[in-house]
Design an enzyme around this catalytic site. Structure first.
Site, mmCIF file in Angstrom:
data_model
loop_
_atom_site.group_PDB
_atom_site.id
_atom_site.type_symbol
_atom_site.label_atom_id
_atom_site.label_comp_id
_atom_site.label_asym_id
_atom_site.label_seq_id
_atom_site.Cartn_x
_atom_site.Cartn_y
_atom_site.Cartn_z
ATOM 1 N N SER A 714 1.151 -0.863 0.347
ATOM 2 C CA SER A 714 0.130 0.055 0.066
ATOM 3 C C SER A 714 1.027 1.240 0.405
ATOM 4 O O SER A 714 0.371 2.227 -0.333
ATOM 5 C CB SER A 714 -1.034 -0.142 0.849
ATOM 6 N N LYS A 757 -6.631 3.354 9.038
ATOM 7 C CA LYS A 757 -6.113 4.662 7.919
ATOM 8 C C LYS A 757 -6.264 5.885 7.843
ATOM 9 O O LYS A 757 -5.521 7.349 8.409
ATOM 10 C CB LYS A 757 -5.567 4.351 6.821
#
Length: 822
Positions: A714, A757
């Protein structure tokens, strides 16, 4: 209808009273049945059938029947004997006085009169007759009768039926206690088939309608077939009864034998001086086995082990092993089951009282209860709660048990490497015991507890076995009804147990094990959710645990919010509760010393109680720089921000990666470098693809917090932006963060952990987040407050990301930021 009474035991009749008059006792002349008159006096018989040539004693008490016998004896002694239909209420209406239409003509051969006025007569049947018409009922019944002629011709089939009837009748006599053996000889001496059939019918234990049916059967062959049918049935019943009696007798003999043997063993033990308490203990074991309500397999094993223990000396080494094994067998709750609380509203109220939020898990528990209410034998579900530390996974399991009204048991799988911890050791090992699963079942005392296997993602394996493989049977709904522990070696039903496992991350769990569980994610809490949890749950609990009156310690909402932002950085609330406990301890100390009884916690007072803030918003101290980009990462503790830095230096073309990066992350860096080089012209990099920048410079990429291992795809787009900024000398916007996987074609692929996140970016002060376009669907999990406060950009290609994140090469001058000391 006339009253009548009768008996079949002439000896009993005579012993009952002494007769004052005796008449008769004459032999019957041959052929007397051929001299029957058209009209005869009728004796109704209530519970018997008289057959031709057979003798039957009768007792009368009514005056009409006394008169009948007196007048019959004074003339030809002939009477008509008809059986009464049982429970017949229509006899008077039909004009037959409730009598069967077929009867027997008989002769009185003996009469006894007794002082009480009753008489006893002995009659002998002569021939079958048919009731034509009742002519009189006063003072007794008289009727016209028709004598029935019987064809006594013997055919081959009739002889075969006679022989078979004799054989079966001999079996009946042998198996029946009340029939004397002389009956066999009497039957053998009868040559006429009709008389043989009547003789056997009179001595068979069959109902009155069945006897009447035999009397009504005029054809000899049909009559013998009826007799044979009844004989076969009677033999079957008698043989079965004899078999049952033999079994009962054998069981009684066995019990008596065991009793005598035990008495002898006790006497031997007394002679040897052995402790009598051992025998008492064995008897207690025997009684407990009977009361344990075990399955058949377990009971057989327990009884077998008890037999071994009984003949074993208490001093033997095996005695303790055998005794412990028996104790485990008896103490397990084989059939003990706690009653579920099926009140859905009450269960929901309990779940809400213990935990805030977690709507999906609470709804799933209520759904299970609803199905359990409709289907009683439903299998227990197997859940896996996956979430960061401190979000309440373990306490949620305890709350579920309380809502269901079940017992709760928890044990941690963290660090377990031995398969025997799950399935136990075999009894050949010294000190062996069942596995932790059966130990928990025994501790709970019921076969349907809520069983929590904590930290399932932290199991290991070594030469002693693989605990995860041992759990496959226990956590499989199709197999756990026959769970076998190495110690017991007897199947135990775990299908009613509700298993709940917890993990911080699902990746380390073996796929076959994960496939057997219903995975339910528990995400981290937002600042608003933590504030509510602290207000409703944590603060009241800490005040109670520290003995502080709620009126003496008041937390302002802004103060709690300050603790969350400046003193904790977590997805759960464990550290938040720890900081609240620290404030409560300091307040309790002041109260105990008598310095101050009431305190109010304000934002300014936090430094006094907790010291300087432990966390600061790093973004607020940064500015737009070349070669530095902000990424977002997911950890077991929730989301976090991650800075990626890159520098260039003169030298041969080379890429250096530091910061404890995993293989996947290193590959992402190589992909980012190749992609940026392919976009050199678009990014206006000096010299283009074949220019001096990539050939004459070494590039070093570093991810801070080097002691923390990092991996995953990611960070791919963040590395690409960092390298693009470095190569093009364009600063990266410092107030935005990004996450996404990158391909060589420049496509931005979706990632996981969006909610965590985004919350991490929000906590760090970032207000713009760039996400892959395919992650739009995950925005429904992001809290509404975060969506209102922040801006979200969705990109499909890396070129879109470059336009959003890179500033022009010559940005306008800006005043330097002033940082105030904390």
């Amino acid at each position: 209808m006339q009253d009548s009474d009768q008996t079949f035991n002439t000896e009993e009749i005579i012993e009952e009273d002494v007769p004052i008059e005796e008449i008769g006792d004459e032999e019957i002349e041959e052929g007397v049945e051929e001299k029957l008159p058209e009209e005869l006096p009728v004796i109704p018989i209530s519970d018997a059938v008289v057959y031709p040539f057979l003798i039957l004693p009768l007792m009368f008490s009514s005056e009409s029947l006394v008169q009948l016998t007196t007048e019959a004896l004074s003339s030809d002694k002939l009477v008509a004997l008809f059986a009464q239909r049982p429970d017949d209420n229509d006899g008077d209406e039909n004009g037959d006085e409730g009598l069967y239409p077929i009867g027997t003509a008989g002769i009185i051969i003996k009469k006894l009169r007794f002082p009480n006025g009753s008489i006893r007569v002995v009659v002998q049947g002569l021939s079958r007759i048919r009731l034509q018409k009742i002519t009189s009922t006063d003072p007794y019944i008289r009727a016209k009768v028709e004598q029935i002629a019987i064809d006594e011709t013997e055919t081959l089939e009739v002889k075969a039926l006679m022989r078979n009837a004799l054989q079966e009748f001999q079996k009946v006599v042998q198996l029946t206690q009340h029939l004397p053996n002389e009956m066999q000889l009497s039957a053998l001496n009868i040559e006429e088939p009709g008389r043989l059939a009547d003789f056997i019918a009179a001595n068979l234990d069959i109902s009155l309608p069945e006897k009447q049916l035999i009397l009504k059967s005029f054809d000899i062959k049909d009559r013998l077939k009826l007799i044979n049918r009844h004989l076969v049935k009677e033999v079957e019943v008698l043989e079965l009864g004899s078999k049952i009696q033999d079994e009962v007798k054998e069981e009684m003999d066995k019990d008596q034998r065991e009793y005598y043997l035990r008495e002898q063993m006790q006497a031997i033990r007394r002679e040897l001086g052995e402790d009598s308490s051992v025998q008492v203990e064995i008897e207690e074991f025997r009684q407990q086995i009977e009361e344990a309500d075990m399955p058949e397999e377990a009971q057989e094993a327990a009884e077998k082990e008890l037999s071994r223990l009984e003949i074993m000396s208490p001093a033997a080494a095996e005695y303790t092993v055998s005794r412990t094994y028996l104790d485990w067998l008896i103490s397990l709750p084989w059939s003990v089951e706690s009653t579920d609380n099926l009140n859905l509203k009450k269960a929901e109220k309990i779940l809400d009282a213990d935990h805030y939020g977690m709507r999906n898990i609470k709804d799933r528990i209520i759904e299970y209860l609803a199905v359990r209410k409709l289907k009683k034998d439903m299998k227990g579900p197997i859940f896996c709660f996956v979430g960061p530390p401190g979000v309440g996974k373990t306490s949620l399991g305890r709350s579920i048990a309380r809502a269901l009204g079940r017992k709760f048991y928890r044990f941690s799988l963290g660090g377990i490497r031995d398969e025997a911890e799950i399935r136990g050791h075999r009894r050949t090992y010294i000190g062996s015991l069942p596995g932790r699963i059966l130990q928990g079942i025994r501790y709970c005392g019921s076969n349907n507890p809520v069983f929590m296997l904590d930290e399932i993602d932290k199991m290991g394996m070594d030469f002693r076995g693989d605990p995860a493989s041992a759990l496959l049977e226990a956590l499989d709904p199709e197999q756990n009804r026959e769970f076998s522990d190495h110690y017991l070696e007897i199947k135990f039903d775990l299908s009613k147990v509700m298993f709940i496992t917890t993990a911080n991350h699902a990746t380390p769990i073996p796929h076959p094990l994960l496939d057997r569980m219903e995975v339910m994610d528990i995400p981290g809490y937002t600042t608003e959710e933590k504030l509510i949890i602290a207000k409703q749950y944590l603060v009241p609990r800490q005040l109670e645990e520290h003995g502080i009156n709620p009126k003496n310690l008041v937390f302002e909402e802004k103060a709690v919010s300050g603790i969350i932002k400046d003193y904790t950085r977590e997805a759960g609330v464990r550290n938040l509760e720890r900081e609240l406990a620290a404030i409560c301890r300091k307040t309790a100390k002041k109260v105990a010393l008598g310095k101050k009884k009431k305190s109010q916690i304000t934002p300014k007072a936090l430094k006094k109680f907790l010291g300087s803030p432990k966390f600061i918003q790093e973004i607020s101290m940064r500015k737009d720089e070349v070669g530095v980009a902000t990424g977002l990462a997911w950890t077991e503790a929730g989301g976090t921000i991650m800075f990626i830095e890159a520098i260039k230096m003169k030298g041969k073309k080379n890429l250096t990666l530091t910061g404890s990066l995993g293989d996947v992350m290193k590959e992402s860096a190589q992909i980012a470098l190749s992609l940026v080089r392919s976009r050199a012209d678009d990014l206006e990099i000096k010299g283009g693809i074949h220019g001096d920048f990539f050939n004459d410079n070494e590039i070093h990429i570093h991810v801070p917090a080097g002691a923390v291992p990092k991996d995953g795809p990611s960070a791919g787009i963040t590395m690409a932006v960092t390298l693009a900024s470095l190569a093009s000398n364009r600063p990266v916007r410092h107030n935005l963060a990004m996450t996404g996987e990158l391909t060589l074609r420049g496509q931005v692929l979706p990632i996981g952990g969006v909610k965590e996140k985004v919350l991490a970016a929000r906590e760090a002060g970032i207000r713009t987040v760039i996400l892959p376009d395919q992650n739009r669907k995950d925005m429904e999990n992001v809290p509404k407050t975060a969506q209102k406060e922040m801006t979200f950009k969705f990109v499909k290609k890396i070129d879109d990301l470059f336009r959003l994140s890179l500033l022009p090469k010559d940005p306008p001058d800006s005043k330097p930021e002033t940082v105030k000391p904390a």
